[in-house]
Scaffold this active site. Structure first.
Site, short mmCIF file in Angstrom:
data_model
loop_
_atom_site.label_atom_id
_atom_site.label_comp_id
_atom_site.label_asym_id
_atom_site.label_seq_id
_atom_site.Cartn_x
_atom_site.Cartn_y
_atom_site.Cartn_z
N GLU B 79 0.79 -1.17 0.13
CA GLU B 79 -0.12 -0.12 0.08
C GLU B 79 0.85 1.23 0.03
O GLU B 79 0.56 2.29 -0.56
CB GLU B 79 -0.83 0.16 1.13
CG GLU B 79 -1.99 -1.05 1.31
CD GLU B 79 -1.62 -2.60 1.54
OE1 GLU B 79 -0.38 -2.60 2.06
OE2 GLU B 79 -2.41 -3.42 1.57
N HIS B 148 -10.70 -5.21 9.40
CA HIS B 148 -11.49 -4.86 8.04
C HIS B 148 -12.70 -3.98 8.39
O HIS B 148 -13.68 -4.03 7.48
CB HIS B 148 -11.97 -6.26 7.51
CG HIS B 148 -10.80 -7.09 6.95
ND1 HIS B 148 -9.69 -7.57 7.79
CD2 HIS B 148 -9.96 -7.09 5.64
CE1 HIS B 148 -8.87 -8.14 7.08
NE2 HIS B 148 -9.03 -8.08 5.94
#
Lengths: 311, 346
Positions: B79, B148
């Protein structure tokens, strides 16, 4: 190289006089790297730099005036005085910024290289970083991505043996940074970073490879900073005086001078004239920076967002 | 532009019109991105699983097939590289879409987003701009669990130089993502993973929805509910129940946090005299705190009651299906707390 050396000496002088805001990291001792690398670049190629970035900025084409004014935080600086020593920017010469963080320039240069590739151009991008940066995760993420996608970028590691005060040998098991290139399937080469001609030659090969679309190269330049990590750090608590003296004896500017004289490529008079000219340029740059105004509060909120109607 | 917004607002209130095309929130996003990629060759799209797979949430479905693997690129799990390369590409004249997929994983790229993307236009004195879209899905749905389910929108809204969108309706996704891709600033585009499969009317024609214009999702007169993302539908469901008890609720969907539409909030509070903020993020230092402070500071005289905040209770996100429902604001909790606010027993 002389321009960089004199720029840094002048910056140290102004800093020590108490007139320069913030704190600076000077590049003295490492001039051959920026000079040799940027000597192979076109104006439209990209460079992403580090916290010790004055040399990269000058070598890529930012003027001594624009850079010194930025160090002073005045409106005539290349970033309008808003960036300072670690945030020199200039889109007209492809300078994507020096940086206060270690080492996002690796990723920024990789992105610029990807952009050039997608636009169908043949520009290359250079990321400068240090031995400290080579132990950061961005090194792995950036080199892996650039290698995988054959991005036209040259990773130039300036291994000056200390990440701030951390000796490189205590920071990693494998101190041969160039050898890490094998992990990414790209060429890695170690060069004498105090020999500008060697840096220039090896960079030329890497740039040609990148322009051919064959992807990145990692170049490790072995070099040394003569002074502390930043002005005010004596740089001796973690380094011996003998080591510092030994590296000063390997002055990259003196080496080029001696080699050129020996090969009869230049005369003493020519070298002396360079010194005179550049000292004059730096006197002018300092005078320009010290006499320029600071930004006014009225504009302090400008450019937080790009606004096409206003810009 | 405002006419388009009006059209969409009224359309979402009358979803049974026959001529309306109904597609999902995910499809609306794809459509917006596709139109902009066709229009602007400088846009490229990188992220994990956004190529042939079409995105974990089908949020990029069909783009790889249409635009090819040069412009639509699957990345390794990196990322930080995605965001940092996005900055470099933007500086070099491209307009990258960086899909982080899960909002949780923007943390891995936070230095590049906050220290580089948001600052460079300002600290280069306007000489560089950083046009990039950072796309990520936030929020929890069906026990997505501790890593998440995060709701970090206020992190980004805190940072000068970033714009932040948190759309709730399919039509807004399309209009806002198109606007975001014409904006030459770094934009955090935070969708909600629980909304990707929800459906709504989305005009087939091209339209833009400006940032900084909240949507009145339901008009009412007794209390104002300011909300965003997944909580918009829960607030509407709560409002429907409260109506049965004679409480008329106005629901405002903020749509974008930066810029924030203060005027629509103030106008509503001036009408209702009561304000509740419903946010799936935590109350502390969040969007609800910001909205409350704005109203307290600039529209205090309009209030007839203290400001109420209905937010996720301050724990890490849990996997437990039972307590997940307890921690995150539910329709019943909104109904109960809003009824208390207006002094009615339900």
């Amino acid at each position: 190289m002389v321009l960089i050396r004199e720029f840094e000496l002048k910056a140290k002088e102004v800093f020590r006089s108490g007139r320069m805001p913030g704190f600076i990291h000077v590049y003295i001792g490492e001039e051959a790297v920026a000079t040799g690398v940027c000597g192979q670049l076109r104006k439209d190629d990209y460079v992403a730099s580090t916290h010790r970035g004055h040399g990269h900025a000058l070598a890529k084409g930012i003027s001594a005036r624009d850079a010194m004014a930025e160090l002073m935080g005045v409106v005539t600086g290349c970033s309008g005085g808003r960036g300072g020593t670690m945030h020199l920017y200039d889109p007209t010469v492809g300078f994507l910024g020096s940086n206060g963080v270690v080492p996002p320039g690796i990723l920024i240069a990789t992105g610029a290289g990807l952009s050039a590739k997608l636009k169908g151009g043949d520009q290359v991008a250079v990321a400068f970083f240090g031995d400290g940066g080579s132990n950061n995760g961005a090194f792995h993420e950036g080199l892996n991505m650039a290698a995988t996608w054959d991005i036209p970028v040259i990773f130039v590691c300036e291994n000056n043996m200390y990440a701030t005060e951390m000796p490189f040998a205590k920071a990693t098991k494998n101190t041969n940074i160039a050898s890490r290139a094998a992990a990414y399937g790209i060429p890695g080469v170690q060069v004498d970073g105090n020999n500008v001609l060697e840096v220039y030659e090896k960079t030329g090969e890497a740039v040609a490879r990148a322009r051919r679309g064959e992807g990145p190269t990692l170049i490790e330049c072995l070099t040394y900073r003569w002074f502390g990590h930043h002005e005010g750090d004596p740089g001796v608590a973690y380094r011996t005086k003998e080591e510092i003296a030994a590296w000063k004896a390997r002055d990259p500017i003196q080496k080029l001078h001696d080699d050129a004289i020996a090969a009869k490529l230049a005369s003493e008079q020519e070298f002396k004239q360079i010194d005179v000219d550049i000292k004059g340029e730096l006197e002018d740059a300092a005078e320009f920076a010290l006499s320029s105004p600071l930004e006014k509060n009225e504009t302090a909120l400008d450019h937080v967002y790009f606004n096409p109607a206003a810009d | 532009m405002s006419e388009t917004t009006t059209l969409i607002s009224s359309a979402s209130e009358t979803p049974s019109r026959q001529a309306e095309r109904i597609i999902t929130y995910a499809q609306a996003g794809v459509e917006g991105v596709r139109e902009e990629m066709r229009r602007n060759p400088d846009i490229f799209y990188i992220g994990q699983g956004i190529g042939p797979r079409g995105g974990n949430f089908q949020q990029s479905r069909g783009l790889w097939e249409e635009f090819g693997e040069e412009r639509v690129r699957d990345t390794p799990i990196a990322e930080r590289a995605q965001a940092g390369m996005g900055v470099g590409a933007a500086l070099a004249g491209s307009h990258p879409i960086i899909d982080i997929v899960f909002l949780d994983f923007t943390l891995e790229a936070m230095g590049e987003i906050v220290q580089q993307a948001s600052t460079i236009h300002y600290i280069s004195n306007g000489r560089y701009k950083v046009p990039m879209l950072l796309r990520a899905a936030g929020g929890g749905v069906r026990s997505t669990g501790p890593h998440h389910s995060h709701t970090f929108w206020s992190f980004f809204a805190h940072i000068p130089g970033l714009k932040v969108a948190v759309p709730s309706a399919p039509a807004d996704v399309k209009g806002l993502i198109k606007t975001a891709l014409r904006d030459e600033n770094p934009v955090m585009f935070i969708e909600h993973k629980g909304l990707y499969n929800t459906k709504g009317h989305v005009p087939e024609e091209e339209y833009l929805i400006p940032f900084g214009e909240a949507r009145i999702a339901r008009a009412g007169k007794h209390v104002t509910l300011v909300t965003l993302g997944m909580m918009v539908q829960r607030s509407l469901d709560a409002a429907a129940k409260l109506t049965e008890s004679g409480i008329s609720v106005e629901v405002i969907d903020l749509r974008t946090l930066v810029p924030l539409d203060k005027e629509t909030i103030f106008a509503s509070v001036a009408k209702t005299g009561r304000l509740a903020i419903v946010d799936e993020a935590y109350a502390s230092c969040g969007v609800s705190a910001e909205v409350a402070a704005l109203v307290a500071g600039e529209a205090l005289d309009e209030l007839d009651a203290p400001i109420l905040r209905i937010c996720t209770r301050p724990t890490p996100h849990t996997f437990s299906p039972s307590t997940d429902a307890y921690l995150v604001p539910s329709v019943d909790r909104i109904v109960s707390e809003v009824a208390d606010l207006v002094g009615k027993k339900i």
